[in-house]
Design an enzyme around this catalytic site. Structure first.
Site, short mmCIF file in Angstrom:
data_model
loop_
_atom_site.label_atom_id
_atom_site.label_comp_id
_atom_site.label_asym_id
_atom_site.label_seq_id
_atom_site.Cartn_x
_atom_site.Cartn_y
_atom_site.Cartn_z
N ASN A 36 -15.59 16.81 13.71
CA ASN A 36 -14.19 17.10 14.01
C ASN A 36 -13.34 16.94 12.77
O ASN A 36 -13.38 15.89 12.10
CB ASN A 36 -13.67 16.15 15.09
N GLU A 37 -12.58 17.99 12.42
CA GLU A 37 -11.56 17.94 11.36
C GLU A 37 -12.04 17.22 10.10
O GLU A 37 -11.34 16.39 9.53
CB GLU A 37 -10.28 17.27 11.89
N GLU A 67 -8.43 22.97 19.47
CA GLU A 67 -7.25 22.11 19.63
C GLU A 67 -6.02 22.96 19.37
O GLU A 67 -5.88 23.55 18.30
CB GLU A 67 -7.26 20.91 18.67
#
Length: 502
Positions: A172-173, A292
Site C-alpha cells: 500500500n502506497e 482509495e
C-alpha cells in the site's frame, strides 16, 4: 438560468458497467472496525458481534467489494496476530495511526463478515515491514483447501472452507515517505515482482494489484508507475491509484471541479502503462484499481499535534460531510464510470465512521451521511453499458483547474432503459438541461424521462446527523413534467435521471 444540451447515443459505448467499481474499504483505523462494523453488546449485534444496523446500511449502499486491512495499517501488520482464540491474540502498537490494535478482528472474522454482507473480499499484503514469505503464508492460509500446516490451521480456527480471495494488493502506497517501509520505485518494483511470482506459484489465477502513486501531486508521479511496471508488467493485472479531495480556502467552485484532477490522473496512468507495454512488446493491457478515493479534509489532520498516547479505536478522520461534499463525491463517481474501459475496480475509502458514508454512535444509532446517497443511487441504477456523453454547456474558471464545464455527466444503458448521472457545478445558477435522446429511440418508441431525483439543499453546507438523518437526501425532481426531455437542475446538485422508451 443556464442552458445545456446533452445527446445520448448508445453508439458511444465505453464498456460494461463493472460491479467492482462500487467497492469500499475497511481498515483497522479509528472506529471503522471497532464500534463500526463490529461491536459486541450493541442492541443490533449478532452472535459474531457484527452490528446489524451497519450491515443493513451496507447492503442498502450496494457495495460489491471491500479492501482490507489497509491502508497504512497493512504496512506494519502481522496477519498471524488476528487468527486463533481471541484471548490469546497479542495487542500491538500500530505505528501508522499511533494506536493500539487488539486484533479482536482478523482475517477469519473479516471474511465471515463479507459473506454475511454479500461482498467480495480484496486483501492487501504487508510489503512494508514484511515480504515474500509472509505474503505466500497468508495466501496459503486463506486459499488452500487443506493438507498443509497453514490451511489446516485455518480449519482448526473454525474456517473449514477456504476463503478463496481472488484479488490481492501488493502493499500500500509504498511511494509515500509516511509509509512504514517506504521504498523507491525500483526497490518496490523488485519486491512486488518477487512477491507476485511466488504468489502465482501457489495460485496462478489470482488478480494482483501493484502499488501506483498515492496521489497525482506526488513528485514521483508517472515515473513511479513506469519504473514499477517495468519490473511487474507481466506479473500483475492492475496498478493502483489513490486520490482524495477537499474544499480549499473557500473555493467552492474549484472543489466541485475536483474530478478534473481524477480524469487527468486516470488518463496519465493509462498512457504510462500502455507506453511501458509497448516498450516491452506486450499485447497485455494493465487496468487501474482506483482502490482509495473520497472527499477527505486531510489538511485538518495535518494541522493536528502528534498524539503521545496509544488509545484503542479512538475517533479518527471522522469527517461530517455536507451537500457540497456529496456533489463533488458524485462527480468523482461519474469519472470512475466514464473510464470503465480501464478502471477495473474502485474502493471508496472508507465504509464506516472514517471518512465514510455511514456513521455510528458507540452503543447507539447509525445513519447515512450525505455522500451515502450518490453511491447508493449509482449502485442501484448503473446497469448494462456505460455510455459516454459530452454536454454542450457553459464553462467557468477555477484557480486550480482552469476552465471547466458547469455540467458533468455519464449515462448507462440497459436495454430500453437509460440512466443519466449528472452534476450541476454552478454555485449560483440553476441549469435547464435539454436531452437529445433521438438515437435511443432508433429501435422504436418515443423516449421520455420516467423518473428524476435531485440531491440538493438551500444550504450547500447542510449536513445529516443522528438527530436529523434525512436533512440532505434525494427528492423527486418534477420539472420535466411539462416537457418529457427537458429538466431543471438546481445549483450544486447531484441528479439521477431515468429515461425509457414508451
Amino acid at each position: 438560468m443556464l442552458q445545456a444540451q446533452l445527446t445520448i447515443d448508445p453508439a458511444h459505448r465505453v464498456a460494461p458497467v463493472r460491479r467492482r467499481t462500487f467497492g469500499t474499504f475497511v481498515e483497522h483505523l479509528g472506529r471503522c472496525v471497532y464500534t463500526g462494523i463490529y461491536e459486541p453488546g450493541h442492541p443490533t449485534a449478532d452472535e459474531e458481534g457484527f452490528r446489524g444496523d451497519v450491515l443493513a446500511l451496507t447492503r442498502e449502499l450496494g457495495v460489491t467489494t471491500v479492501r482490507y486491512p489497509g491502508g497504512n495499517f497493512v504496512s506494519g501488520y502481522r496477519w498471524e496476530d488476528g487468527v486463533g482464540p481471541r484471548d490469546r491474540r497479542p495487542r500491538r502498537l500500530d505505528l501508522a495511526w499511533h494506536t493500539t490494535e487488539t486484533n479482536e478482528i482478523g482475517i477469519d472474522e473479516f471474511v465471515r463478515w463479507t459473506r454475511i454482507a454479500g461482498l467480495e473480499p480484496m486483501m492487501a499484503v504487508n510489503l512494508g515491514t514484511r515480504g515474500v514469505q509472509e505474503a505466500v503464508d497468508l495466501l496459503e492460509y486463506c486459499n488452500i483447501p487443506s493438507g498443509t500446516a497453514l490451511s489446516d490451521l485455518r480449519i482448526a480456527n473454525g474456517a473449514k472452507e477456504p476463503h478463496d480471495i481472488r484479488m490481492w494488493c501488493l502493499g500500500n502506497e509504498m511511494d509515500g515517505p509516511w509509509q512504514i517501509g517506504h521504498k523507491t520505485a525500483h526497490e518496490y518494483g523488485r519486491l512486488a515482482a518477487e512477491t507476485a511470482r511466488a504468489m502465482r506459484m501457489v495460485d496462478p489465477g489470482l488478480e494482483l494489484v501493484a502499488c501506483g502513486s498515492s496521489g497525482s501531486s506526488m513528485p514521483t508521479f508517472g515515473t513511479w508507475e513506469a519504473t514499477v511496471l517495468e519490473e511487474t508488467y507481466d506479473l500483475v493485472d492492475h496498478i493502483s491509484c489513490h486520490a482524495y479531495y477537499e474544499e480549499k480556502d473557500g473555493d467552492l467552485g474549484g472543489f466541485l471541479a475536483c474530478a478534473t484532477d481524477m480524469e487527468h490522473f486516470i488518463s496519465t496512468v493509462v498512457s504510462t502503462a500502455d507506453q511501458v507495454g509497448a516498450r516491452l512488446g506486450s499485447q497485455k493491457k494493465i487496468s487501474l484499481s482506483f482502490d482509495e478515493w473520497n472527499v477527505w479534509y486531510l489538511s485538518r489532520v495535518q494541522a493536528e499535534a502528534p498524539r503521545q498516547d496509544w488509545p484503542i479505536a479512538p475517533p479518527l478522520l471522522e469527517d461530517h460531510y455536507h451537500l457540497a461534499d456529496a456533489v463533488a463525491f458524485g462527480s468523482l463517481l461519474i469519472t470512475l464510470l466514464r473510464h470503465s474501459d480501464r478502471v477495473a475496480a474502485a474502493c471508496m475509502a472508507q465504509l464506516v465512521n472514517v471518512i465514510a458514508p455511514i456513521m455510528t454512535e458507540p452503543g447507539g444509532r447509525a445513519w447515512r451521511q450525505t455522500t451515502f446517497h450518490p453511491f447508493a443511487q449509482a449502485t442501484q441504477h448503473a446497469r448494462g453499458d456505460v455510455v459516454r456523453v459530452e454536454p454542450v454547456c457553459p464553462t467557468y474558471e477555477t484557480a486550480e483547474f482552469g476552465e471547466v464545464p458547469v455540467l458533468h455527466a455519464v449515462a448507462t444503458q440497459d436495454g430500453a432503459d437509460t440512466t443519466l448521472f449528472v452534476v450541476n457545478r454552478s454555485t449560483t445558477e440553476p441549469l435547464e438541461l435539454e436531452l437529445d435522446a433521438g438515437p435511443l429511440g432508433a429501435g422504436g418508441g418515443a423516449v421520455r424521462i420516467v423518473e428524476a431525483t435531485t440531491l440538493t439543499h438551500e444550504d450547500v453546507y447542510a449536513r445529516n446527523s443522528a438527530d436529523d438523518p434525512d436533512r440532505v437526501a434525494p427528492r423527486p425532481n418534477t420539472s420535466h413534467r411539462s416537457d418529457p426531455l427537458r429538466i431543471v437542475l438546481p445549483p450544486v446538485s447531484w441528479n439521477v435521471i431515468r429515461l425509457s422508451r414508451a
